[in-house]
Design a protein around this motif. Structure first.
Motif, short mmCIF file in Angstrom:
data_model
loop_
_atom_site.label_atom_id
_atom_site.label_comp_id
_atom_site.label_asym_id
_atom_site.label_seq_id
_atom_site.Cartn_x
_atom_site.Cartn_y
_atom_site.Cartn_z
N GLY A 50 0.88 -1.13 -0.10
CA GLY A 50 -0.06 -0.06 0.11
C GLY A 50 0.94 1.22 0.16
O GLY A 50 0.61 2.31 -0.69
N GLU A 51 1.89 1.34 0.55
CA GLU A 51 2.87 2.29 0.96
C GLU A 51 3.59 2.74 -0.71
O GLU A 51 3.78 3.65 -0.99
N GLN A 52 4.09 1.46 -1.16
CA GLN A 52 4.58 1.56 -2.64
C GLN A 52 3.75 2.24 -3.60
O GLN A 52 3.73 2.98 -4.46
N GLN A 53 2.52 1.83 -3.40
CA GLN A 53 1.48 2.26 -4.24
C GLN A 53 1.14 3.77 -4.23
O GLN A 53 0.83 4.72 -4.92
N ARG A 54 1.15 4.12 -3.07
CA ARG A 54 1.09 5.76 -2.55
C ARG A 54 2.38 6.29 -2.98
O ARG A 54 2.16 7.61 -3.37
N VAL A 55 3.49 5.77 -2.98
CA VAL A 55 4.75 6.58 -3.50
C VAL A 55 4.49 6.69 -5.04
O VAL A 55 4.83 7.83 -5.73
N ALA A 56 3.88 5.64 -5.64
CA ALA A 56 3.48 5.59 -7.15
C ALA A 56 2.55 6.80 -7.48
O ALA A 56 2.86 7.31 -8.52
N ILE A 57 1.66 6.86 -6.50
CA ILE A 57 0.61 7.89 -6.77
C ILE A 57 1.25 9.45 -6.69
O ILE A 57 0.95 10.43 -7.57
N ALA A 58 2.30 9.44 -5.57
CA ALA A 58 2.82 10.81 -5.52
C ALA A 58 3.72 11.15 -6.44
O ALA A 58 3.82 12.48 -7.01
N ARG A 59 4.53 9.92 -7.32
CA ARG A 59 5.22 10.36 -8.48
C ARG A 59 4.07 10.75 -9.58
O ARG A 59 4.48 11.78 -10.51
N ALA A 60 3.33 10.15 -9.75
CA ALA A 60 2.34 10.40 -10.82
C ALA A 60 1.60 11.78 -10.73
O ALA A 60 1.44 12.45 -11.78
N ILE A 61 1.32 12.32 -9.78
CA ILE A 61 0.99 13.61 -9.58
C ILE A 61 1.75 14.76 -9.28
O ILE A 61 1.48 15.91 -9.28
N ALA A 62 3.28 14.40 -9.30
CA ALA A 62 4.23 15.47 -9.22
C ALA A 62 4.30 16.26 -10.18
O ALA A 62 4.64 17.40 -9.98
N SER A 63 4.05 16.13 -11.31
CA SER A 63 3.96 16.88 -12.54
C SER A 63 2.76 17.55 -12.79
O SER A 63 2.61 18.16 -13.73
N ARG A 64 1.91 17.34 -11.82
CA ARG A 64 0.47 18.09 -11.63
C ARG A 64 -0.27 17.86 -13.17
O ARG A 64 -0.81 18.83 -13.73
N PRO A 65 -0.55 16.56 -13.61
CA PRO A 65 -0.99 16.39 -14.88
C PRO A 65 -2.66 16.50 -14.48
O PRO A 65 -3.38 16.31 -13.86
N ASP A 66 -3.22 16.88 -15.85
CA ASP A 66 -4.60 16.98 -16.05
C ASP A 66 -5.14 15.55 -16.07
O ASP A 66 -6.37 15.39 -15.61
N LEU A 67 -4.68 14.52 -16.70
CA LEU A 67 -5.14 13.19 -16.82
C LEU A 67 -4.41 12.41 -15.82
O LEU A 67 -2.95 11.90 -16.24
N LEU A 68 -4.91 11.40 -15.13
CA LEU A 68 -4.37 10.70 -14.26
C LEU A 68 -4.79 8.97 -14.66
O LEU A 68 -6.03 9.09 -14.49
N ILE A 69 -3.89 8.26 -15.00
CA ILE A 69 -4.34 6.77 -15.35
C ILE A 69 -3.58 5.90 -14.63
O ILE A 69 -2.51 5.87 -14.25
N PHE A 70 -4.40 4.99 -13.94
CA PHE A 70 -4.31 3.81 -13.38
C PHE A 70 -4.54 2.34 -14.14
O PHE A 70 -5.52 2.27 -14.60
N ASP A 71 -3.30 1.65 -14.15
CA ASP A 71 -3.44 0.29 -14.46
C ASP A 71 -3.67 -0.63 -13.47
O ASP A 71 -2.66 -0.99 -12.97
N GLU A 72 -4.72 -1.21 -13.26
CA GLU A 72 -4.88 -2.14 -12.05
C GLU A 72 -4.29 -2.01 -10.95
O GLU A 72 -3.35 -2.70 -10.71
N PRO A 73 -4.76 -0.81 -10.26
CA PRO A 73 -3.95 -0.27 -9.28
C PRO A 73 -4.13 -1.08 -7.97
O PRO A 73 -3.32 -0.81 -7.13
N THR A 74 -5.20 -2.05 -7.85
CA THR A 74 -5.33 -2.92 -6.78
C THR A 74 -4.78 -4.44 -6.66
O THR A 74 -5.20 -5.05 -5.94
#
Length: 234
Positions: A149-173
């Motif tokens: 779960g913590e690794q997934q949150r790090v991945a989310i933090a990395r994904a939003i770091a560039s402040r994207p308009d479109l956020l895409i998750f591939d099989e997040p759980t």
């Protein structure tokens, strides 16, 4: 829901030729909106990941158009498409894709460094995003020291770091137990989604359907239906 974030018009993709040709996506059209979480669901081989790759600027369609904020992305040059992916799209992958030898903060800083941000400043900004996802105290730890779960949150933090308009998750759980998966999606809906962001999620996991605003069902490469999300879709 807000304005249209993504519009797909008659998208098609096939592989091979002649008798060996396989059609992965058949004339799929849909819209995704700012301020919503849209799921793409369906059995394995239904074309979900291929569709996701086309709308995110990774895989060029053989047919149709993808408009992101009314811009036809596949009319852009290769360099412009690369810029689009860097600045407009954030990816959260099934297996996280964290770099094992880097700390959490360094992993989150990767897109910032790609955007030519100074190393020291990128780490400071990355720490801020780790605080957003509740992992400020994990900034100096490598992925091996984190839970799934913590690794997934790090991945989310990395994904939003560039402040994207479109956020895409591939099989997040896919790699998470049920409780952790629900906590991650609850966090995404409450803390990451906003009126200026569209989130598209490919998933097989009906345990998290309640967090979708709409659910797009695919089978055999075609769009079967788009329905409202919620517990009734389990």
């Amino acid at each position: 829901m807000g304005a249209v974030a993504v519009r797909a018009e008659g998208l098609g993709k096939w592989f091979g030729s002649g008798e060996a040709r396989t059609v992965a996506v058949r004339e799929v059209s849909f819209e995704a909106f700012f301020g919503e979480i849209l799921y793409i669901v369906g059995p394995s081989g239904s074309g979900k990941t291929t569709l996701l790759s086309m709308i995110s600027g990774v895989l060029r369609p053989d047919q149709g158009k993808v408009l992101v904020e009314e811009s036809d992305i596949w009319s852009l040059s290769n360099d412009e498409i690369a810029e689009f992916r860097l600045n407009k799209v954030g990816f959260v992958f099934q297996d996280y894709h964290l770099v094992p030898r880097l700390t959490s903060a360094e992993n989150v800083a990767i897109p910032l460094i790609l955007k030519k941000m100074d190393w020291g400043k990128s780490i400071d900004v990355a720490r801020g995003y780790l605080q957003v996802v509740g992992l400020a105290d994990r900034a100096e730890l490598p992925p091996v020291k984190l839970s799934g779960g913590e690794q997934q949150r790090v991945a989310i933090a990395r994904a939003i770091a560039s402040r994207p308009d479109l956020l895409i998750f591939d099989e997040p759980t896919a790699s998470l137990d049920g409780d952790t998966g629900r906590k991650i999606l609850s966090f995404v809906k409450e803390e990451i989604l906003n009126e200026n962001r569209c989130i598209i999620i490919v998933t097989h996991d009906n345990r998290i359907y309640e967090y979708a605003d709409r659910i797009m069902k695919m089978e055999d490469g075609t769009l079967q239906a788009i329905v409202n999300g919620g517990l009734d879709e389990k």
